[in-house]
Design an enzyme around this catalytic site. Structure first.
Site, short mmCIF file in Angstrom:
data_model
loop_
_atom_site.label_atom_id
_atom_site.label_comp_id
_atom_site.label_asym_id
_atom_site.label_seq_id
_atom_site.Cartn_x
_atom_site.Cartn_y
_atom_site.Cartn_z
CE1 TYR A 63 59.67 49.75 53.55
CE2 TYR A 63 61.13 47.85 53.60
CZ TYR A 63 59.86 48.39 53.72
OH TYR A 63 58.79 47.58 53.98
NE ARG A 66 57.31 52.22 50.00
CZ ARG A 66 56.37 51.82 50.83
NH1 ARG A 66 56.53 50.69 51.49
NH2 ARG A 66 55.29 52.54 51.01
CG HIS A 116 50.91 49.55 58.99
ND1 HIS A 116 50.02 49.49 57.94
CD2 HIS A 116 50.41 48.72 59.94
CE1 HIS A 116 49.03 48.66 58.25
NE2 HIS A 116 49.24 48.19 59.45
CB CYS A 124 69.81 49.48 66.73
SG CYS A 124 70.82 48.08 67.25
CB CYS A 144 73.72 49.90 66.08
SG CYS A 144 73.49 50.79 67.63
N GLY A 182 40.33 56.03 52.33
CA GLY A 182 41.26 55.44 51.37
C GLY A 182 41.96 54.17 51.81
CB THR A 183 42.27 51.96 54.31
OG1 THR A 183 42.70 50.64 54.61
CG2 THR A 183 41.18 52.39 55.27
CB SER A 184 41.35 47.94 50.43
OG SER A 184 42.28 47.27 51.27
CD GLU A 210 37.48 50.36 43.93
OE1 GLU A 210 38.01 49.27 44.14
OE2 GLU A 210 37.43 50.91 42.81
ZN ZN Z 1 72.34 49.04 68.70
#
Ligand code: ZN
Length: 241
Positions: A63, A66, A116, A124, A144, A182-184, A210
């Site tokens: 991540y 990303r 999502h 936390c 945390c 744009g989602t399959s 497509e």
């Molecule tokens: Zn916490």
């Protein structure tokens, strides 16, 4: 004409729109080719609760990369077209995205829900409160400040339940048109929204390069990339507004 001026629009966006800004999405059909791999790992091996328990450092490296990629990316004409469309119908527009990047908000979208989760939020694992977070955790893992429990990405992993489904269903229930971009059509529950829309008699439109897996469920399909099609739709809506 896809939208009437009095429509209340529910928009669902997916991987395709981020891909046009150069962001790999990794989520996709399980038959994902090499392109679906990250450093040799299948996304299912870094984006699940099991992966988090087994190797949180690996998950945070994924991540962090990303976040780095998203920070370097820019909203494209499709993101901008949706923000402009919202400007034309500010109280009758709801954008639900499967994407975790922040390109929609950077394009100016306001009434926006990330089903999502969000790449630039963390939470936390005990307090569970999401907070904004642009940090990269490639060496030390975050904990945390209040309870010392591990901090995790605020992402809905495979096997977890999407955020605020009640709100999503309520917004769809009062919409008059559903635009899917744009989602399959392979990731549920998002892929099922078109069926709900059909049961309620809501007009449905798909935009993508497509036909989606659930193509039969749509009233209309506009084949092309989001950056090709959406600016045209918005321009048409501007003319009749
Ligand atoms: Zn916490």
């Amino acid at each position: 004409m896809p939208f009437a001026p009095q429509d209340r629009l529910f928009v669902l966006t997916g991987a395709g729109i981020s891909a046009e800004s150069g962001l790999a999405t990794f989520r996709g059909p399980s038959t994902a080719s090499q392109a679906g791999l990250w450093n040799g790992h299948r996304v299912e091996d870094v984006a699940t609760p099991e992966a988090w328990l087994a190797d949180p450092a690996l998950v945070w490296r994924f991540y962090s990369q990303r976040r780095r990629d998203a920070l370097a990316a820019h909203p494209n004409p499709a993101h901008l077209a949706l923000a402009a469309l919202e400007g034309l119908m500010p109280n009758r527009f709801y954008l639900c995205t499967q994407n975790v990047d922040d390109l929609h908000e950077r394009a100016g979208s306001l009434n926006l829900h990330h089903m999502h989760g969000q790449l630039f939020q963390s939470r936390c694992t005990r307090c569970n409160l999401p907070f904004p977070d642009h940090a990269l955790y490639e060496t030390a893992l975050p904990t945390c400040p209040d309870c010392a429990a591990p901090i995790r990405p605020h992402i809905v992993w495979f096997g977890e339940i999407p955020l605020a489904m009640d709100e999503i269903y309520a917004e769809l229930a009062r919409a008059t048109a559903l635009l899917v971009v744009g989602t399959s059509g392979s990731v549920y529950p998002a892929a099922g929204l078109v069926h709900l829309a059909n049961r309620r008699g809501i007009r449905t439109l798909y935009v993508g390069p497509e036909p989606p897996l659930n193509a039969d469920a749509f009233d209309e399909i506009l084949l092309g990339t989001a950056t090709e099609i959406l600016p045209t739709l918005t321009a048409t809506a501007q003319e009749i507004a």
